[in-house]
Design an enzyme around this catalytic site. Structure first.
Site: not given
Ligand code: DGL
Length: 304
Positions: A17-18, A80, A159, A208, A210
């Site tokens: 993931d990012s 992600c 976050e 997403c 998050h």
């Molecule tokens: N985890 C990313 C996603 O699922 C969202 C966060 C980001 O923008 O890196 O798209």
């Protein structure tokens, strides 16, 4: 132990993931496949991916994918949505292990949940503009009407909620948890979601990784008549089926090992916040530089 059994019992699942959001998916995998080892990579230094151009995110997928393959993972899940939308196909073409994204599992869960066949999707700008969910939903059920909305501030709210509340909220993903946040965030949530509600969606995809952290907030605006689905559990099911079919499941009774790598500068914060999301202590964290990632990509390309 012969090679076949080593393969079955010890090679980890690679999760990428990012940053820390993909730990919502890692948690579902650890929960439903407790004997599987995991190697989690969080590209925190380059977070967020959501506002970036697709070719840039595709390069990140190549780099992190090469690093994970070099570390002998048996399968990669791109946990992600933005990276899945940008780079799933590229990764599947380049790497010779199974690569699973989170968009199709999320779409499948939505198709199974909807009665009215009116599905809302929320995600980053990159995910929504790629229309990956619309394509995935329509390929599963051509009669579904999709309503999409980019909700980029949800990433920031999740976050911030984590940072502010992680000492007082023991488990962010528990059904009854609520990230207590600035009342302004409730306004933002209403602005984002009420138009979707007015469209009559009966299912909302959290597109997403998050967003499961904000589930109670999102549910409070969407109301009880709307099913909220995320890809985490469905992705874990897909991994189980893939490993089963390939004869690559961990041996019964295997002791899972969870290890982590990140490009984060502040590894302590990665450990602290990550442990809250993952629901297990994050430890064995390797700090990886962008140069190392690029080196893995170069070496991988040279071997092909
Ligand atoms: N985890 C990313 C996603 O699922 C969202 C966060 C980001 O923008 O890196 O798209």
């Amino acid at each position: 132990m012969n090679d076949i059994n080593r393969e079955k019992s010890t090679r980890p699942i690679g999760i990428f993931d990012s940053g820390i959001g993909g730990l919502t998916v890692a948690r579902a995998i650890a929960c439903s496949l407790p004997e599987e080892s995991i190697l989690y990579f969080g590209d925190t230094l380059r977070f967020p991916y959501g506002p970036r151009e697709l070719p840039e995110v595709q390069d990140f997928v190549r780099q992190v994918g090469s690093w994970l393959v070099h570390h002998d993972v048996k399968l990669i899940i791109i946990a992600c949505n933005t990276a899945t939308a940008a780079g799933l196909e590229i990764a599947q073409r380049e790497f010779d292990i199974p690569i699973i994204g989170v968009v199709e599992p999320g779409a499948r869960a939505a198709v199974q949940a909807t009665r009215a066949r009116r599905v809302g999707v929320i995600g980053t700008v990159g995910t929504i503009e790629s229309e990956a969910y619309t394509r995935a939903l329509r390929s599963l059920d051509a009669g579904i009407t999709v309503f999409s909305a980019a909700t980029p501030r949800f990433v920031e709210i999740a976050e911030k909620g984590l940072r502010v509340n992680h000492d007082v909220v023991p488990d962010f993903l528990a059904e009854d948890s609520f990230i207590t946040i600035d009342p302004a965030y409730l306004e933002i949530t209403r602005d984002y979601l009420i138009p979707l509600k007015r469209c009559g969606v009966d299912t909302l995809v959290l597109g997403c990784t998050h967003f499961p952290l904000l589930r109670p907030l999102i549910e409070s605006v969407m109301g009880p008549g709307v099913s909220i689905v995320s890809s985490a559990e469905e992705s874990a099911r897909e991994i189980a089926t893939t490993l089963e079919r390939r004869g690559q499941k961990a041996l019964p009774g295997a002791q899972a090992v969870y290890s982590f790598a990140t490009t984060a500068v502040d590894v302590d914060e990665f450990i602290d916040l990550g442990s809250h999301i993952f629901g297990h202590q994050v430890e064995w964290v390797e700090q990886v530089s962008i140069e190392e990632l690029e080196q893995s990509r170069r070496e991988f390309s040279a071997r092909r």
